[in-house]
Design a protein around this motif. Structure first.
Motif, PDB file in Angstrom:
ATOM      1  N   ASP A   1     -12.653 -46.811   7.387  1.00 23.24           N
ATOM      2  CA  ASP A   1     -12.073 -47.208   8.666  1.00 23.24           C
ATOM      3  C   ASP A   1     -12.806 -46.448   9.764  1.00 23.24           C
ATOM      4  N   ALA A   2     -13.794 -47.137  10.332  1.00 19.53           N
ATOM      5  CA  ALA A   2     -14.650 -46.470  11.318  1.00 19.53           C
ATOM      6  C   ALA A   2     -13.883 -46.109  12.589  1.00 19.53           C
ATOM      7  N   THR A   3     -12.760 -46.775  12.815  1.00 14.08           N
ATOM      8  CA  THR A   3     -11.992 -46.456  14.028  1.00 14.08           C
ATOM      9  C   THR A   3     -11.336 -45.080  13.922  1.00 14.08           C
ATOM     10  N   LYS A   4     -11.206 -44.580  12.694  1.00 13.19           N
ATOM     11  CA  LYS A   4     -10.559 -43.280  12.510  1.00 13.19           C
ATOM     12  C   LYS A   4     -11.544 -42.118  12.464  1.00 13.19           C
ATOM     13  N   CYS A   5     -12.800 -42.412  12.102  1.00 14.51           N
ATOM     14  CA  CYS A   5     -13.755 -41.323  11.871  1.00 14.51           C
ATOM     15  C   CYS A   5     -14.024 -40.547  13.156  1.00 14.51           C
ATOM     16  N   ILE A   6     -13.968 -39.201  13.047  1.00 12.56           N
ATOM     17  CA  ILE A   6     -14.205 -38.344  14.217  1.00 12.56           C
ATOM     18  C   ILE A   6     -15.561 -37.641  14.130  1.00 12.56           C
ATOM     19  N   GLY A   7     -16.332 -37.960  13.102  1.00 11.40           N
ATOM     20  CA  GLY A   7     -17.680 -37.380  12.988  1.00 11.40           C
ATOM     21  C   GLY A   7     -17.684 -35.880  12.725  1.00 11.40           C
ATOM     22  N   CYS A   8     -16.697 -35.393  12.002  1.00  7.66           N
ATOM     23  CA  CYS A   8     -16.636 -33.949  11.746  1.00  7.66           C
ATOM     24  C   CYS A   8     -17.596 -33.529  10.630  1.00  7.66           C
ATOM     25  N   LEU A   9     -18.016 -34.494   9.827  1.00  6.76           N
ATOM     26  CA  LEU A   9     -19.013 -34.284   8.763  1.00  6.76           C
ATOM     27  C   LEU A   9     -18.533 -33.386   7.613  1.00  6.76           C
ATOM     28  N   ARG A  10     -17.205 -33.213   7.503  1.00  7.65           N
ATOM     29  CA  ARG A  10     -16.681 -32.470   6.331  1.00  7.65           C
ATOM     30  C   ARG A  10     -17.075 -33.219   5.045  1.00  7.65           C
ATOM     31  N   CYS A  11     -17.057 -34.534   5.133  1.00  8.97           N
ATOM     32  CA  CYS A  11     -17.373 -35.363   3.963  1.00  8.97           C
ATOM     33  C   CYS A  11     -18.791 -35.086   3.463  1.00  8.97           C
ATOM     34  N   VAL A  12     -19.719 -34.966   4.413  1.00 10.92           N
ATOM     35  CA  VAL A  12     -21.124 -34.756   4.048  1.00 10.92           C
ATOM     36  C   VAL A  12     -21.292 -33.405   3.352  1.00 10.92           C
ATOM     37  N   GLU A  13     -20.662 -32.395   3.924  1.00  8.11           N
ATOM     38  CA  GLU A  13     -20.778 -31.057   3.334  1.00  8.11           C
ATOM     39  C   GLU A  13     -20.093 -30.994   1.975  1.00  8.11           C
ATOM     40  N   ALA A  14     -18.900 -31.605   1.884  1.00 10.85           N
ATOM     41  CA  ALA A  14     -18.166 -31.585   0.609  1.00 10.85           C
ATOM     42  C   ALA A  14     -18.979 -32.284  -0.480  1.00 10.85           C
ATOM     43  N   CYS A  15     -19.608 -33.390  -0.107  1.00 12.43           N
ATOM     44  CA  CYS A  15     -20.410 -34.147  -1.080  1.00 12.43           C
ATOM     45  C   CYS A  15     -21.588 -33.331  -1.567  1.00 12.43           C
ATOM     46  N   LYS A  16     -22.250 -32.661  -0.620  1.00 13.91           N
ATOM     47  CA  LYS A  16     -23.420 -31.854  -1.008  1.00 13.91           C
ATOM     48  C   LYS A  16     -23.015 -30.787  -2.015  1.00 13.91           C
ATOM     49  N   ARG A  17     -21.861 -30.137  -1.759  1.00 15.56           N
ATOM     50  CA  ARG A  17     -21.429 -29.060  -2.659  1.00 15.56           C
ATOM     51  C   ARG A  17     -20.953 -29.614  -3.991  1.00 15.56           C
ATOM     52  N   GLU A  18     -20.176 -30.652  -3.921  1.00 11.27           N
ATOM     53  CA  GLU A  18     -19.573 -31.203  -5.147  1.00 11.27           C
ATOM     54  C   GLU A  18     -20.644 -31.735  -6.097  1.00 11.27           C
ATOM     55  N   ASN A  19     -21.683 -32.335  -5.514  1.00  7.84           N
ATOM     56  CA  ASN A  19     -22.635 -33.060  -6.356  1.00  7.84           C
ATOM     57  C   ASN A  19     -24.016 -32.423  -6.450  1.00  7.84           C
ATOM     58  N   ASP A  20     -24.099 -31.180  -5.999  1.00 10.49           N
ATOM     59  CA  ASP A  20     -25.363 -30.459  -6.134  1.00 10.49           C
ATOM     60  C   ASP A  20     -26.523 -31.218  -5.468  1.00 10.49           C
ATOM     61  N   VAL A  21     -26.240 -31.738  -4.287  1.00  6.57           N
ATOM     62  CA  VAL A  21     -27.277 -32.452  -3.526  1.00  6.57           C
ATOM     63  C   VAL A  21     -28.172 -31.403  -2.857  1.00  6.57           C
ATOM     64  N   PRO A  22     -29.503 -31.587  -2.868  1.00  5.71           N
ATOM     65  CA  PRO A  22     -30.402 -30.578  -2.288  1.00  5.71           C
ATOM     66  C   PRO A  22     -29.968 -30.145  -0.879  1.00  5.71           C
ATOM     67  N   VAL A  23     -30.086 -28.831  -0.660  1.00  4.37           N
ATOM     68  CA  VAL A  23     -29.659 -28.292   0.638  1.00  4.37           C
ATOM     69  C   VAL A  23     -30.779 -28.501   1.644  1.00  4.37           C
TER      70      VAL A  23
END
Lengths: 394, 282
Positions: B71-93
């Motif tokens: 729901d793009a109308t709700k997204c505030i662009g805080c980017l917690r999702c991006v950081e959580a994904c990187k940590r959870e899935n061992d995505v290159p830093v």
């Protein structure tokens, strides 16, 4: 420490993951080598199947050239893989929906065909050497005879039949191999620059002109090295072939570009910005103006004026070099160019070619030249010269 | 030669007739094989059918059909999702490889061009101060903004994934429960899939030598958990669930909204459904 990943600078809006170029110069070298294989084989077929007698002096050289380049075709791919040791996964357990999975089969089949045709073509020479030589090389030739020493007229007739059949099968095999390389790009719907039904045929015709040009250059150089006169009829035959196919290649490329512009689908603005900006020199100037139109006009002039002698030799060789350059630029503009236009259709990236490193310019140049070294060795073992008295040419 | 005594014409005829028969048989075999293979080669490939050696016990992948909503109308662009994904899935830093990312679309007054950026943009990286944490720089604070919104992006786990179609080894595949995965032990690292994905969802992990992308946190969802990005989203802009369950968040999201997918013209049939995106988003 040097970073493993090189990020590409960009303008506009590109997807974050696109800032790393995944297909490097090696992936441009791969279709270049494949194209030279197909083109060289075309020359061999013109003589073996279609009876172009004037191409006899280069017929066997064409076979050896095709084989030398084919052996090196997988190397850029192997160097590029993240796990080259797993390369055979795609052959052992091919994924049938993948265009790439079939490569191993096509390539192996074609190498086998080339070796078999080469064996038949060189059998009289192999038998002669096997009987004459007593040294280590003699042993090598004796092994190559596969126990068959019969070079009677009857056996030769049989051999010629095989050579003809193999050359006939080789035509769709060589051209299919290269058409399929074009399909690998043309079938990808993610990139507007690649996604075209014309891509396989464009690849095919550019392949033919590159292979024929390579043979023209190799033939002239070999004559100079061997200090014999160039057979002008043969060279003219090669020039006619380049001239005829270069027109088809140009028309196809023109149609392809016209289609993109005329259809004007989403992202065309970015493509126009790209071709009139960063691609202006590599695409319009180097690939088309210098690499294709110039040799076309030059060849047309020579054919029209009936140029002969040294002027013909110099002219055709220069044109052939230009075509070889043009076709490499075409591969570059497709492979690298395709990735420089963002999938978003709203941004452009800039590929930086490193000189050193596994996927650098040095390796790319080495891989392009390596088949020539192999060819040099092969011509020592199997002289392809029609004028050579030691060689019972078919 | 053994056949020396045979008249050459007869031998030739025999050879040609054999060749003809062989060619007919080969042609027939190739034709039959082509007919059999063609449906499989089409982009409309079937998902993997056999549950086989599934790592999570008590999980039956034939009973689920996962789906994702944004729901793009709700997204505030805080980017917690991006950081959580990187940590959870061992995505290159680094700021160039992501399993998920957020795009910002800004329309300025008297400017017909839309301004788009993501957390990887150098200006945003400078604002965050590192490639480990991500922030959107307040770069439009002095401009007159007409319209602005954020769009979270991730792998669309398409029903007809182009990446799966082109994979030469079958290392990337679609599971019975509707997730596109990569077998890192089988991937050869050719990157054909990276090129084939129209959404830019895949990247190549140089250290591991394999392609990588979002798995909807398959290791979590098969244990009844939410994907990491959904879990941390403070505003509920990301919705996940089982489409087989009519009361699941994703089923309700699809039912209660007019949803759309990205690039429907590719025929990939994505399974990430969007609400509140604009015409520029693709």
């Amino acid at each position: 420490m040097e970073p493993i990943i090189h990020f590409a600078p960009y303008t506009g809006w590109v997807y974050p993951n696109e800032t790393v170029f995944e297909w490097s110069v090696l992936i441009a070298v791969y279709p270049y080598l494949t194209g030279l294989v197909a083109g060289a084989f075309t020359v061999s077929s013109l003589y073996q199947v279609f009876g172009f007698e004037r191409l006899k002096p280069v017929a066997h050289l064409a076979l050896l050239t095709s084989l030398s380049f084919m052996i090196f075709v997988p190397t850029p791919l192997l160097l590029h893989l993240g796990h080259p040791e797993r390369a055979f996964n795609s052959t052992i357990t091919p994924h049938l929906t993948s265009a790439m999975a079939m490569f191993g089969f096509f390539a192996s089949f074609y190498v086998a065909l080339l070796m078999l045709e080469g064996w038949f073509a060189y059998r009289p020479f192999i038998v002669e050497q096997a009987q004459k030589r007593t040294d280590l090389l003699g042993r090598f030739y004796r092994l190559l005879t596969l126990g068959s020493y019969d070079v009677s007229e009857h056996a030769m007739r049989f051999d010629r039949k095989w050579i003809f059949a193999l050359a006939v099968i080789g035509i769709p095999a060589a051209h299919g191999l290269h058409g399929y390389v074009g399909f690998m790009y043309g079938s990808l719907k993610a990139r507007e620059w690649w996604s075209s039904d014309l891509m396989p045929v464009i690849f095919l015709f550019s392949a033919i002109i590159s292979g024929v040009s390579l043979l023209a250059v190799l033939y002239v150089v070999s004559c100079k090295l061997r200090k014999i006169t160039v057979d002008l009829a043969c060279l003219k035959g090669l020039a006619y072939t380049i001239w005829a196919f270069i027109m088809v290649a140009l028309v196809l490329e023109g149609l392809e570009f016209a289609n993109i512009v005329y259809k004007g689908r989403e992202g065309v603005d970015m493509i126009m910005q790209y071709v009139t900006g960063p691609l202006l020199v590599p695409y319009f100037i180097l690939q088309f103006a210098i690499g294709a139109i110039t040799p076309l006009l030059w060849l047309s002039y020579m054919i029209w004026r009936g140029t002969t002698g040294k002027a013909l030799v110099v002219g055709v060789t220069a044109c052939a070099c230009l075509v070889l350059f043009s076709v490499f630029m075409m591969r570059w503009n497709v492979v690298i160019g395709g990735q420089e236009i963002s999938k978003t259709g709203k941004g452009l990236l800039n590929y930086h070619l490193p000189f050193f490193g596994k996927e650098g310019a040095l390796v790319a140049i080495a891989l392009t030249l390596a088949p020539l070294a192999l060819l040099f060795g092969l011509t020592r073992l199997f002289p392809p010269w029609a004028d050579d008295t030691t060689h019972a040419h078919s | 030669m053994k056949n020396d005594d045979k008249p050459s014409l007869a031998a030739r005829r025999e050879f040609l007739s054999k060749l003809g028969r062989a060619a007919t048989c080969t042609g027939a075999a190739i034709g039959a094989a082509a007919l059999g293979v063609m449906p499989n080669v089409s982009a409309k490939s079937e998902p993997a059918a056999d549950a086989g050696s599934f790592p999570t016990k008590d999980y039956d992948w034939s009973k689920h059909q996962w789906g994702f909503g944004v729901d793009a109308t709700k997204c505030i662009g805080c980017l917690r999702c991006v950081e959580a994904c990187k940590r959870e899935n061992d995505v290159p830093v680094n700021a160039h490889q992501f399993r998920t990312w957020v795009e910002r679309y800004v329309h300025l007054e008297d400017d017909p061009e839309v301004h788009i950026d993501s957390q990887q943009d150098p200006v945003n990286i400078e604002a965050s101060g590192s490639e480990k944490e991500f922030r959107f720089a307040n770069r439009y604070k002095d401009a007159k903004v007409d319209k602005a919104f954020f769009v979270p992006k991730l792998c669309n786990h398409c029903t007809h994934p182009a990446c799966v179609q082109v994979c030469p080894t079958g290392a990337t595949y679609r599971t019975e429960d509707g997730v596109v995965l990569i077998d890192h032990g089988y991937c050869i690292g050719c990157r054909y899939c990276v090129q084939a994905c129209p959404y830019g969802a895949r990247y190549f992990n140089e250290e591991k030598g394999v392609s990588d992308k979002c798995t909807w946190c398959y290791h979590r969802i098969t244990k009844g958990l939410q994907p990491a990005c959904v879990e941390v989203c403070p505003v509920g802009a990301r919705v996940f669930g089982d489409q087989n369950d009519k009361q699941s968040p994703i089923s309700l999201f699809i039912r209660n909204n007019r949803v759309q997918v990205l690039r429907p013209e590719t025929g990939n049939a994505p399974n990430v459904f969007y609400v509140g995106i604009d015409k520029e988003v693709n």
